[in-house]
Write an enzyme that holds these catalytic residues in place. Structure first.
Site, short mmCIF file in Angstrom:
data_model
loop_
_atom_site.label_atom_id
_atom_site.label_comp_id
_atom_site.label_asym_id
_atom_site.label_seq_id
_atom_site.Cartn_x
_atom_site.Cartn_y
_atom_site.Cartn_z
N THR A 60 -3.75 -16.67 21.99
CA THR A 60 -2.75 -16.20 22.96
C THR A 60 -2.32 -17.35 23.88
O THR A 60 -1.13 -17.51 24.17
CB THR A 60 -3.35 -15.04 23.81
OG1 THR A 60 -3.70 -13.99 22.91
CG2 THR A 60 -2.38 -14.54 24.85
N ASN B 115 -1.81 -8.45 11.61
CA ASN B 115 -3.17 -8.02 11.94
C ASN B 115 -3.37 -6.52 11.87
O ASN B 115 -4.49 -6.05 11.98
CB ASN B 115 -3.56 -8.53 13.33
CG ASN B 115 -2.55 -8.14 14.39
OD1 ASN B 115 -1.35 -8.39 14.23
ND2 ASN B 115 -3.00 -7.53 15.45
N GLN C 24 -5.08 -14.54 11.59
CA GLN C 24 -5.81 -13.72 10.61
C GLN C 24 -6.03 -14.44 9.28
O GLN C 24 -6.64 -13.88 8.37
CB GLN C 24 -5.08 -12.38 10.37
CG GLN C 24 -5.04 -11.49 11.59
CD GLN C 24 -6.42 -11.04 12.10
OE1 GLN C 24 -7.43 -11.13 11.38
NE2 GLN C 24 -6.48 -10.58 13.34
N SER D 91 -7.89 -18.73 16.09
CA SER D 91 -8.83 -18.27 17.10
C SER D 91 -10.23 -18.16 16.49
O SER D 91 -10.42 -17.48 15.48
CB SER D 91 -8.34 -16.90 17.57
OG SER D 91 -9.07 -16.47 18.66
N ALA D 92 -11.20 -18.83 17.13
CA ALA D 92 -12.55 -18.93 16.55
C ALA D 92 -13.21 -17.57 16.34
O ALA D 92 -13.94 -17.36 15.37
CB ALA D 92 -13.43 -19.78 17.46
N HIS D 93 -12.95 -16.62 17.25
CA HIS D 93 -13.71 -15.36 17.16
C HIS D 93 -13.28 -14.49 16.00
O HIS D 93 -13.92 -13.48 15.70
CB HIS D 93 -13.69 -14.60 18.50
CG HIS D 93 -12.39 -13.94 18.86
ND1 HIS D 93 -12.20 -12.59 18.71
CD2 HIS D 93 -11.24 -14.42 19.38
CE1 HIS D 93 -10.97 -12.27 19.14
NE2 HIS D 93 -10.38 -13.37 19.55
N THR E 242 -11.42 -28.92 31.93
CA THR E 242 -12.61 -29.39 31.20
C THR E 242 -12.82 -28.54 29.95
O THR E 242 -12.81 -27.32 30.02
CB THR E 242 -13.84 -29.32 32.14
OG1 THR E 242 -13.53 -30.09 33.29
CG2 THR E 242 -15.08 -29.85 31.47
N CYS F 79 -6.99 -5.84 20.02
CA CYS F 79 -7.23 -7.04 20.81
C CYS F 79 -6.41 -7.04 22.09
O CYS F 79 -6.51 -7.94 22.89
CB CYS F 79 -6.95 -8.29 19.99
SG CYS F 79 -5.40 -8.24 19.14
#
Ligand code: PLP
Length: 372
Positions: A70, A147, A175, A195-197, A233, A323
């Site tokens: 996002t 998705n 996806q 997106s990693a998750h 950071t 989501c």
């Protein structure tokens, strides 16, 4: 609990947790610090970037880290519009809300929506027509896989058309990265997000791909991290976890995808036997994204009641775009394509699911329909 909501998020793998723990303990420094504690973290950050670049056949300099897809969408699309003086955006009405809402807020562009069929697909001639009629600088924004109903983009043909009509292409690959063998060196995509998750990595880590040779102004101002593009950071443990997750996804791509496809076809076969008047939404039943299926049960109950029954029976699946919020919201994709909510239910699989779980899920759905 049977978890069939892997499109919303996936469980963290033990190897990913171990990798993140290693970073928490050994590389906790600020990667922008020039002393050795900071440089240890910096080395881990760059090693994660190199791993991700190598898995995606990209250059390390093309990979930027974000906190989510996002974020990549919301910061980069306005940036592309400004830098390239984009006058026209061509997109589809069933993009993720991150895309649709971002575009809605871009005032200086004309937005052109593709016409979709009941499966959420568009004709390439429709895209070509829009590309040829839009005079001025163009940006095409399309998702690689939907998705909710799993519609897949004819990626190669779309990217060829974009090249032919000199349009930039931004692809939401949330996806598909980690589920397909994506090679940026072999594709003509200009920008992509992941997106990693969604591939068994942690939340709080995303990828923004920007084809090399293009310099963009900062998206977030500050300390100049991420080559001045995104100050702040870096979340080194999450980024290292993401690199581990994508590495494992690539290594086990064939076995994972074969297993998931087997689960999906078994589910499809069994649910048709048990509930013959079930409806399938989109074309997820006959192709499309292999990780999900979208169904409507022959039931006249509210989505809230269905959700409660599923939860009580121990099945986690999704109604609508999970989501986006924690509140019950009808699927905007289903509503757009069918003009009604249809009590749509999305079941999405991961390689961690078993045939036994699929059998149990079919039983749960059968019992809800037959009111046992
Ligand atoms: N795009 C698609 C296709 C998605 O499925 C999602 C989340 O489900 C997003 C974008 C947003 O991703 P993130 O959770 O990283 O913000």
């Amino acid at each position: 609990m049977i978890y069939l909501d892997n499109t919303a998020t996936t469980p963290l793998l033990p190897e990913v947790i171990d990798e993140m723990n290693r970073i928490f303990k050994q590389a906790w420094g600020n990667p922008s610090s020039i002393h050795s504690i900071g440089q240890i973290a910096k080395a881990e950050l760059e090693s994660a970037r190199n791993t991700i670049a190598s898995v995606l056949s990209a250059k390390s300099s093309e990979i930027y880290f974000t906190a989510s897809a996002t974020e990549g969408i919301g910061l980069m699309i306005p940036n592309i519009i400004k830098k390239n003086q984009i006058q026209h955006i061509i997109t589809s009405p069933i993009e993720h809300s991150a895309v649709l809402k971002t575009i809605q807020h871009c005032e200086s562009v004309e937005v052109h929506m593709l016409d979709l069929d009941k499966n959420g697909a568009f004709k390439l001639s429709n895209l070509e027509d829009k590309l040829s009629h839009c005079k001025g600088n163009k940006l095409v924004v399309l998702m690689h896989a939907n998705n909710e109903i799993g519609t897949l983009l004819p990626f190669k043909k779309v990217s060829e058309l974009c090249l032919q009509y000199e349009a930039l292409l931004f692809c939401d690959m949330v996806q598909t990265i980690g589920k397909y063998d994506i090679s940026f060196s072999k594709t003509n995509v200009d920008f992509a997000v992941a997106s990693a998750h969604k591939f068994h990595g942690p939340k709080g880590a995303g990828i923004l791909y920007i084809k090399s040779g293009r310099n963009y102004p900062p998206m977030i101002f500050g300390g100049g991290q991420e080559r001045e593009m995104r100050s702040g950071t870096e979340n080194v443990p999450a980024i290292a976890g993401m690199a581990k997750a994508i590495e494992l996804a690539k290594k086990d791509l064939t076995s994972r995808s074969q297993h998931i496809q087997h689960l999906k076809s078994y589910f499809t076969e069994r649910i048709k036997e048990e509930i013959p008047d079930i409806k399938f939404n989109g074309n997820s039943q006959n192709g499309g994204l292999y990780t999900l299926i979208n169904i409507s049960l022959p039931l006249k109950i509210s989505p809230e009641v269905l959700n409660m029954k599923l939860d009580m029976a121990g099945l986690s699946a999704s109604q609508g775009s999970a989501c986006s919020s924690g509140v019950m919201k009808n699927s905007s994709v289903i509503q757009y394509l069918y003009g009604e909510n249809r009590n749509a239910l999305r079941l999405s699989f991961s390689f961690l699911n078993t045939i036994h779980e699929i059998e149990q899920a079919v039983d749960i759905l059968k019992n809800i329909v037959h009111k046992k």
